[in-house]
Design a protein around this motif. Structure first.
Motif: not given
Length: 309
Positions: A12-13, A20-21, A24-27, A31-33
């Motif tokens: 799901t968008p 989104g999963p 890229p993780c905002p941290c 890594k992917r989120y």
């Protein structure tokens, strides 16, 4: 044999403003989120808008993500130590206790513990617990505790944007060659930057090949996108001759629209157009349902994600 349905593998968008999963993780870990702060029992809980409630929140985000050299004094709720918020400190230190006992707190340090405001609060508490000059930092996740905005009493921040990092050595009587070399290296990597006076949290910069205006805005993402779409569709999103609204980036829960500017534009010429744009934007928030042209403009703007630097 019938082909297997591909629908079960679709995700799901993400809603506007959410991560989104597979993004890229905002941290900033790379890594992917879903493999970082979005994983169950993985990294510490990610706080999407860590500086909410911080005085001059939009400027704090700009100082953390955009501005090379700037400072702002902080007033403590408890205690009378002198504390200065800085964009970047020598050696990228999280904090410094100066010989005078003054505490300098560095904004541009990414601990990746999920809540930078909590990290800054922990660093500040550690620095206030000693008067011994030196670097202060975090080596482990700090856990529960006050965030930076919980420790200060400022209603707003009095921000000074510097031409370079000379403030690092302003209180040093005897400078050695190592200090001077570090200062020269830092100054060489800093692009000229100015904060506009007519609006909040808008920063002009010259990156040598072009100029930009990057403006951190406090509004909710959906409402801001609607308002920007109305102005874009009406041709009201230019700030100077030859300027171009190129998109926006997300930082710490807020959007920052970005304009490209021709070389030689400078900051001063932007003051009046920026104030006019702010007034037009305020009116655009009062608009009703988007027209077809505005919906098309909004869809285009939502896809205009730009890099911070």
């Amino acid at each position: 044999m019938a082909k297997k349905s591909r629908t079960r593998n679709q995700t799901t968008p993400a809603a506007d403003g959410e991560v989104g999963p597979r993004q890229p993780c905002p941290c900033g870990s790379g890594k992917r989120y879903k493999a970082c702060h979005g994983s169950a029992g993985g990294a510490p809980t990610f706080v999407a808008r860590p500086f909410e409630g911080m005085p001059s929140e939009c400027d704090v985000i700009a100082l953390r993500e955009l501005v090379p050299a700037a400072t702002a004094p902080l007033s403590l709720k408890d205690g009378d130590r002198t504390v200065q918020l800085c964009t970047l400190l020598p050696g990228a230190a999280p904090a410094l206790v100066r010989d005078s006992g003054e505490v300098w707190l560095g904004l541009q340090v990414h601990h990746q513990y999920g809540d930078p405001a909590r990290d800054l609060g922990a660093v500040l508490q550690a620095a206030l617990a000693t008067e011994e000059p030196g670097h202060i930092g975090l080596t482990v996740e700090p856990g529960e505790g006050p965030r930076l905005q919980d420790l200060i009493s400022n209603d707003s921040l009095d921000i000074t944007v510097h031409d370079g990092f000379g403030f690092w050595l302003a209180d040093v009587a005897e400078r050695d060659a190592t200090m001077e070399a570090a200062l020269d290296q830092a100054n060489g990597a800093a692009f000229p930057t100015r904060r506009l006076e007519s609006v909040e949290a808008a920063y002009w910069t010259d990156v040598s090949t072009k100029e930009h205006l990057r403006w951190v805005m406090p509004h909710a993402e959906d409402e801001l996108l609607d308002a920007l779409a109305r102005l874009h569709a009406a041709g009201q999103d230019s700030l100077a001759d030859g300027s171009r609204f190129v998109g926006m980036f997300r930082a710490h829960g807020l959007l920052a629209p970005v304009w490209d500017l021709p070389l030689g534009t400078g900051a001063e010429v932007l003051e009046e157009p920026a104030a006019r744009f702010a007034a037009d934007l305020a009116e655009a928030f009062e608009g009703g349902e988007l027209t077809a042209a505005e919906r098309s403009a909004r869809a285009g703007l939502a896809n205009r994600q730009v890099t911070i630097r």
